[in-house]
Design a protein around this motif. Structure first.
Motif, PDB file in Angstrom:
ATOM      1  N   TYR A 156      46.307  62.591  72.711  1.00  0.00           N
ATOM      2  CA  TYR A 156      47.398  61.791  72.153  1.00  0.00           C
ATOM      3  C   TYR A 156      47.606  60.504  72.939  1.00  0.00           C
ATOM      4  CZ  TYR A 156      48.358  65.577  68.999  1.00  0.00           C
ATOM      5  OH  TYR A 156      48.233  66.511  68.015  1.00  0.00           O
ATOM      6  N   PHE A 157      47.329  60.516  74.233  1.00  0.00           N
ATOM      7  CA  PHE A 157      47.447  59.295  75.029  1.00  0.00           C
ATOM      8  C   PHE A 157      46.397  58.271  74.606  1.00  0.00           C
ATOM      9  CE2 PHE A 157      49.720  62.410  77.550  1.00  0.00           C
ATOM     10  CZ  PHE A 157      50.887  61.715  77.856  1.00  0.00           C
ATOM     11  N   TYR A 158      45.214  58.752  74.186  1.00  0.00           N
ATOM     12  CA  TYR A 158      44.200  57.843  73.643  1.00  0.00           C
ATOM     13  C   TYR A 158      44.661  57.254  72.312  1.00  0.00           C
ATOM     14  CZ  TYR A 158      40.954  59.631  77.149  1.00  0.00           C
ATOM     15  OH  TYR A 158      40.358  59.980  78.314  1.00  0.00           O
ATOM     16  N   TYR A 159      45.295  58.077  71.474  1.00  0.00           N
ATOM     17  CA  TYR A 159      45.790  57.595  70.188  1.00  0.00           C
ATOM     18  C   TYR A 159      46.881  56.545  70.404  1.00  0.00           C
ATOM     19  CZ  TYR A 159      43.547  61.986  68.783  1.00  0.00           C
ATOM     20  OH  TYR A 159      42.664  63.029  68.604  1.00  0.00           O
ATOM     21  N   PHE A 160      47.778  56.819  71.362  1.00  0.00           N
ATOM     22  CA  PHE A 160      48.812  55.843  71.701  1.00  0.00           C
ATOM     23  C   PHE A 160      48.181  54.536  72.185  1.00  0.00           C
ATOM     24  CE2 PHE A 160      52.169  59.294  72.903  1.00  0.00           C
ATOM     25  CZ  PHE A 160      52.512  59.445  71.574  1.00  0.00           C
ATOM     26  N   GLU A 161      47.166  54.663  73.038  1.00  0.00           N
ATOM     27  CA  GLU A 161      46.511  53.470  73.581  1.00  0.00           C
ATOM     28  C   GLU A 161      45.848  52.655  72.466  1.00  0.00           C
ATOM     29  OE1 GLU A 161      43.460  52.364  77.151  1.00  0.00           O
ATOM     30  OE2 GLU A 161      42.859  53.988  75.806  1.00  0.00           O
ATOM     31  N   GLU A 162      45.140  53.326  71.577  1.00  0.00           N
ATOM     32  CA  GLU A 162      44.489  52.619  70.478  1.00  0.00           C
ATOM     33  C   GLU A 162      45.516  51.879  69.630  1.00  0.00           C
ATOM     34  OE1 GLU A 162      41.492  53.325  66.689  1.00  0.00           O
ATOM     35  OE2 GLU A 162      41.856  54.978  68.068  1.00  0.00           O
ATOM     36  N   SER A 163      46.607  52.536  69.324  1.00  0.00           N
ATOM     37  CA  SER A 163      47.661  51.920  68.531  1.00  0.00           C
ATOM     38  C   SER A 163      48.288  50.745  69.272  1.00  0.00           C
ATOM     39  CB  SER A 163      48.734  52.967  68.206  1.00  0.00           C
ATOM     40  OG  SER A 163      49.761  52.394  67.436  1.00  0.00           O
ATOM     41  N   ARG A 164      48.526  50.911  70.548  1.00  0.00           N
ATOM     42  CA  ARG A 164      49.125  49.865  71.388  1.00  0.00           C
ATOM     43  C   ARG A 164      48.219  48.629  71.447  1.00  0.00           C
ATOM     44  NH1 ARG A 164      49.986  53.292  75.323  1.00  0.00           N
ATOM     45  NH2 ARG A 164      48.312  52.617  76.689  1.00  0.00           N
ATOM     46  N   MET A 165      46.926  48.852  71.678  1.00  0.00           N
ATOM     47  CA  MET A 165      45.991  47.740  71.784  1.00  0.00           C
ATOM     48  C   MET A 165      45.866  46.989  70.452  1.00  0.00           C
ATOM     49  SD  MET A 165      45.078  47.594  74.924  1.00  0.00           S
ATOM     50  CE  MET A 165      46.752  48.096  75.249  1.00  0.00           C
ATOM     51  N   LYS A 166      45.808  47.722  69.349  1.00  0.00           N
ATOM     52  CA  LYS A 166      45.724  47.073  68.038  1.00  0.00           C
ATOM     53  C   LYS A 166      47.022  46.352  67.715  1.00  0.00           C
ATOM     54  CE  LYS A 166      42.000  49.740  66.069  1.00  0.00           C
ATOM     55  NZ  LYS A 166      41.565  50.690  65.042  1.00  0.00           N
ATOM     56  N   PHE A 167      48.152  46.927  68.123  1.00  0.00           N
ATOM     57  CA  PHE A 167      49.446  46.272  67.938  1.00  0.00           C
ATOM     58  C   PHE A 167      49.434  44.914  68.632  1.00  0.00           C
ATOM     59  CE2 PHE A 167      53.602  45.326  69.870  1.00  0.00           C
ATOM     60  CZ  PHE A 167      54.400  45.220  68.739  1.00  0.00           C
ATOM     61  N   PHE A 168      49.049  44.889  69.910  1.00  0.00           N
ATOM     62  CA  PHE A 168      49.038  43.628  70.643  1.00  0.00           C
ATOM     63  C   PHE A 168      48.014  42.646  70.074  1.00  0.00           C
ATOM     64  CE2 PHE A 168      51.279  45.973  74.054  1.00  0.00           C
ATOM     65  CZ  PHE A 168      52.349  45.104  74.184  1.00  0.00           C
ATOM     66  N   HIS A 169      46.862  43.141  69.670  1.00  0.00           N
ATOM     67  CA  HIS A 169      45.821  42.252  69.126  1.00  0.00           C
ATOM     68  C   HIS A 169      46.248  41.656  67.781  1.00  0.00           C
ATOM     69  CE1 HIS A 169      41.879  40.608  68.298  1.00  0.00           C
ATOM     70  NE2 HIS A 169      41.925  41.181  67.119  1.00  0.00           N
ATOM     71  N   GLU A 170      46.729  42.488  66.872  1.00  0.00           N
ATOM     72  CA  GLU A 170      47.046  42.039  65.522  1.00  0.00           C
ATOM     73  C   GLU A 170      48.403  41.357  65.422  1.00  0.00           C
ATOM     74  OE1 GLU A 170      46.525  45.409  62.924  1.00  0.00           O
ATOM     75  OE2 GLU A 170      44.528  45.793  63.726  1.00  0.00           O
ATOM     76  N   VAL A 171      49.381  41.876  66.138  1.00  0.00           N
ATOM     77  CA  VAL A 171      50.736  41.350  66.020  1.00  0.00           C
ATOM     78  C   VAL A 171      50.949  40.134  66.911  1.00  0.00           C
ATOM     79  CG1 VAL A 171      53.173  41.886  66.422  1.00  0.00           C
ATOM     80  CG2 VAL A 171      51.700  43.553  65.306  1.00  0.00           C
TER      81      VAL A 171
END
Length: 135
Positions: free
Chosen positions: A24-39
């Protein structure tokens, strides 16, 4: 909330066939990184460094290999030098929340090795994704 699709691979499960708690920490990280990249859409990702100061996860329901999940990220709190993200993982089939977490990040200058104030342009973009406190 910003959403990212996640596929649970067999190697992310434990001996009982459940998605391993560390995954789940990997899933959070993936979401966080895409959030920062896209947003955030910064011209240069090195302009602003963010370091993780705290990361939590509360497990609510089990998931398994071959499940498709949705990892969501939004801004829960915005301070002068830090921010707290709210993160959730949901089952794609019924949109039921299976895990929640928080990530506190500190804006960091790699040259001086110290925390810095969140730049105005970054603050503006983050504020657009600030969620209202839950009552």
């Amino acid at each position: 909330m910003h959403e990212t699709s996640v596929y649970v691979r067999f190697c992310e499960t434990d001996a009982f066939g459940h998605t391993n708690n560390t995954s789940y920490f990997y899933y959070f990280e993936e979401s966080r990184m895409k959030f920062f990249h896209e947003v955030m859409q910064l011209e240069d990702a090195t302009e602003v460094g963010m370091v993780v100061a705290r990361l939590t996860c509360d497990y609510i329901h089990q998931t398994y290999a071959n499940d498709t999940l949705i990892a969501r990220t939004s801004v829960e709190k915005l301070g002068t030098k830090s921010l707290t993200l709210r993160q959730e993982v949901l089952r794609n089939t019924d949109r039921e929340i299976v895990a929640t977490g928080q990530c506190t990040l500190v804006c960091f200058d790699n040259k001086t090795q110290s925390s810095i104030a969140i730049p105005d342009i970054v603050r503006e973009r983050l504020q657009a994704h600030l969620i209202q406190p839950q009552t």
